[in-house]
Every structure is written in structure tokens, then in C-alpha cells.
Design a protein around this motif. Structure first.
Motif, PDB file in Angstrom:
ATOM      1  N   UNK A 133      -5.877   2.824 -13.265  1.00  0.00           N
ATOM      2  CA  UNK A 133      -7.194   2.348 -12.911  1.00  0.00           C
ATOM      3  C   UNK A 133      -7.195   0.854 -13.132  1.00  0.00           C
ATOM      4  N   UNK A 134      -6.217   0.481 -14.209  1.00  0.00           N
ATOM      5  CA  UNK A 134      -6.590  -1.026 -14.601  1.00  0.00           C
ATOM      6  C   UNK A 134      -5.161  -1.581 -14.221  1.00  0.00           C
ATOM      7  N   UNK A 135      -4.160  -0.967 -14.123  1.00  0.00           N
ATOM      8  CA  UNK A 135      -2.865  -1.576 -13.960  1.00  0.00           C
ATOM      9  C   UNK A 135      -2.074  -1.075 -12.892  1.00  0.00           C
ATOM     10  N   UNK A 136      -1.701  -1.505 -11.908  1.00  0.00           N
ATOM     11  CA  UNK A 136      -1.004  -0.977 -10.693  1.00  0.00           C
ATOM     12  C   UNK A 136       0.367  -0.650 -11.289  1.00  0.00           C
ATOM     13  N   UNK A 137       0.885   0.238 -10.323  1.00  0.00           N
ATOM     14  CA  UNK A 137       2.024   0.783 -10.534  1.00  0.00           C
ATOM     15  C   UNK A 137       3.343  -0.291 -10.131  1.00  0.00           C
ATOM     16  N   UNK A 138       2.805  -1.191  -9.224  1.00  0.00           N
ATOM     17  CA  UNK A 138       3.769  -2.357  -8.946  1.00  0.00           C
ATOM     18  C   UNK A 138       3.930  -3.476  -9.691  1.00  0.00           C
ATOM     19  N   UNK A 182       0.888  -1.300   0.067  1.00  0.00           N
ATOM     20  CA  UNK A 182      -0.060   0.186   0.038  1.00  0.00           C
ATOM     21  C   UNK A 182       0.857   1.347   0.011  1.00  0.00           C
ATOM     22  N   UNK A 183       1.931   1.393   0.728  1.00  0.00           N
ATOM     23  CA  UNK A 183       2.637   2.271   0.941  1.00  0.00           C
ATOM     24  C   UNK A 183       3.380   2.741  -0.284  1.00  0.00           C
ATOM     25  N   UNK A 184       4.103   1.654  -1.033  1.00  0.00           N
ATOM     26  CA  UNK A 184       4.945   1.748  -2.106  1.00  0.00           C
ATOM     27  C   UNK A 184       3.826   2.577  -3.244  1.00  0.00           C
ATOM     28  N   UNK A 185       2.840   1.792  -3.538  1.00  0.00           N
ATOM     29  CA  UNK A 185       1.670   2.396  -4.469  1.00  0.00           C
ATOM     30  C   UNK A 185       1.494   3.577  -4.414  1.00  0.00           C
ATOM     31  N   UNK A 186       1.069   3.978  -2.865  1.00  0.00           N
ATOM     32  CA  UNK A 186       0.712   5.461  -2.786  1.00  0.00           C
ATOM     33  C   UNK A 186       2.003   6.640  -2.964  1.00  0.00           C
ATOM     34  N   UNK A 187       3.020   6.069  -2.801  1.00  0.00           N
ATOM     35  CA  UNK A 187       4.117   6.713  -2.651  1.00  0.00           C
ATOM     36  C   UNK A 187       4.594   7.305  -4.392  1.00  0.00           C
ATOM     37  N   UNK A 188       4.332   6.170  -5.070  1.00  0.00           N
ATOM     38  CA  UNK A 188       4.511   6.260  -6.472  1.00  0.00           C
ATOM     39  C   UNK A 188       3.371   7.124  -7.175  1.00  0.00           C
ATOM     40  N   UNK A 189       2.260   7.045  -6.707  1.00  0.00           N
ATOM     41  CA  UNK A 189       1.095   7.827  -7.131  1.00  0.00           C
ATOM     42  C   UNK A 189       1.261   9.450  -6.772  1.00  0.00           C
ATOM     43  N   UNK A 190       1.949   9.633  -5.623  1.00  0.00           N
ATOM     44  CA  UNK A 190       1.870  11.031  -5.440  1.00  0.00           C
ATOM     45  C   UNK A 190       3.299  11.736  -5.616  1.00  0.00           C
TER      46      UNK A 190
END
Length: 215
Positions: free
Chosen positions: A160-165, A142-150
């Protein structure tokens, strides 16, 4: 290093639902604060932000001279809890109608950004409702995904369809997808602008992804 992304795919990552192109990176050191989690999770979230800042080659700070903290993470169970956060209404305009819309949409997350005179990110506010699938995610993921998106301003449908992870098949470890990491690094190249509203910017990112890595 050549990554399998076309200029069109890069452009799509920064294209909003209305069809406009919008890119921005942080223009000042990132000073994060996290609300609503235990100390262990706090360490994980701050570690993910530090890792993203290191990737971008962007500084972090203990405090921001204007806001104290300029990257705020809020973890909670119900959107209505935001209405009880002191002074949040001053940071987020029209907070009550926003909360109503997010409740109606059964949303799990929301990010708001502020920008400076150059269009660079000045502050960001990340809201995460820890219910359902969101609550089941490991803290590191969760933390890595949110950090990437900010770390950048992405298009509102970018992930929306493919995670950054991605998950490494050899070890099962969760990592940032290499092409997303490369775009973040390219976006923070000192020769690149802090913000852009023209899709030709995606071609400049693409060019940097094709350049050989420096040894």
C-alpha cells in the motif's frame, strides 16, 4: 546474501488488516490468460508472469485441467464493464455487490484468489481499471508489479505504501526489489509449506534469506 529485512517486516508483508497471518503460494502450474489488451501488451504481461515463475522455480502450463486458465487478468476502463463479461459471475461470487463497492471506493485494482485443500493458490483473478495513474504506467512496470503481487498471497496492505518494484539509478530500469525477490524464492523453497496461517512461518522465511547463496 543477507537482506536488510527483519522477521517483523517479513511478517508484516503477510499480515492482513484484521491482524491475522496468511501465506500461500501456487500449488499447480500457472496457466495465464489476459483480456482487454492489445497483442504487444499481452506479450509483456505473459513475459512478466514467466519471469516471476522462473524466479519462484514454479512451472507454467498452456491450460489448467479444471479452469482452462487459472490466472486471469482483466484490463478495462470502468468497473461496470465486468458485469457484462460472460460467466464471470460464476467465477467471482457476489460480483454485482463487489463491483458496487469497488466503484464506490474509486478502486484501481482488485485481486481475488481461490485455494485448494492444502491452502495453496488454485486460481487468481486480477482486475485492473485503466484510468488515471494506473493508465499512465509503462506496460512493463504495471505487468511486473501485478505479477509480483499474484505469485504469492500477500497481506492486503503489503504494498500500500511501498511498491514491490525499484528503479536502478544507473540505468533507470525497473526491477523487482531484491528483498521481495528473495522472499518469493524462499516462499517456494520445496521444504516450505504451500500455505501457512501461523506467524512463525515468517521466521522460516527470514532464516532462508540469511542463508548463504549456493554457487
Amino acid at each position: 546474501m543477507s537482506l536488510d529485512l527483519t522477521p517483523e517486516e517479513i511478517q508484516a508483508l503477510f499480515t492482513r488488516s484484521d491482524g491475522s497471518y496468511g501465506f500461500a503460494r501456487w500449488g499447480r502450474p500457472i496457466a495465464p490468460i489476459v483480456f482487454g489488451v492489445q497483442d504487444e501488451t499481452l506479450t509483456v504481461v505473459k513475459g512478466a508472469i514467466e519471469a516471476m515463475a522462473t524466479l519462484a522455480g514454479h512451472p507454467m502450463a498452456e491450460t489448467d485441467p479444471e479452469l482452462g486458465s487459472n490466472l486471469m487478468f482483466f484490463f478495462f476502463r470502468d468497473w461496470a464493464e465486468l458485469l457484462d463479461v460472460p460467466d464471470l459471475g460464476r467465477l467471482i461470487p457476489d460480483l454485482a455487490p463487489l463491483v458496487a463497492r469497488l466503484q464506490a471506493a474509486d478502486a484501481s485494482q482488485y485481486r481475488a484468489f481461490r485455494f485448494d485443500d492444502t491452502g495453496a493458490i488454485q486460481a487468481s483473478f486480477v482486475f485492473l481499471r485503466m484510468q488515471g495513474a494506473m493508465a499512465e504506467l509503462p506496460a512493463e512496470t504495471l505487468a511486473l508489479s501485478q505479477a509480483a503481487q499474484v505469485i504469492l498471497l500477500w497481506g492486503d496492505q503489503a504494498f500500500a505504501e511501498t511498491s514491490p518494484l525499484a528503479i536502478l539509478p544507473e540505468t533507470g530500469a525497473t526491477i523487482l526489489r531484491p528483498e521481495i525477490a528473495a522472499i518469493i524464492a524462499a516462499g517456494y523453497d520445496r521444504m516450505m509449506p504451500p500455505s501457512a496461517n501461523d506467524a512463525s512461518h515468517a521466521l522460516r522465511l527470514f532464516a532462508r534469506l540469511q542463508a548463504p547463496t549456493q554457487g
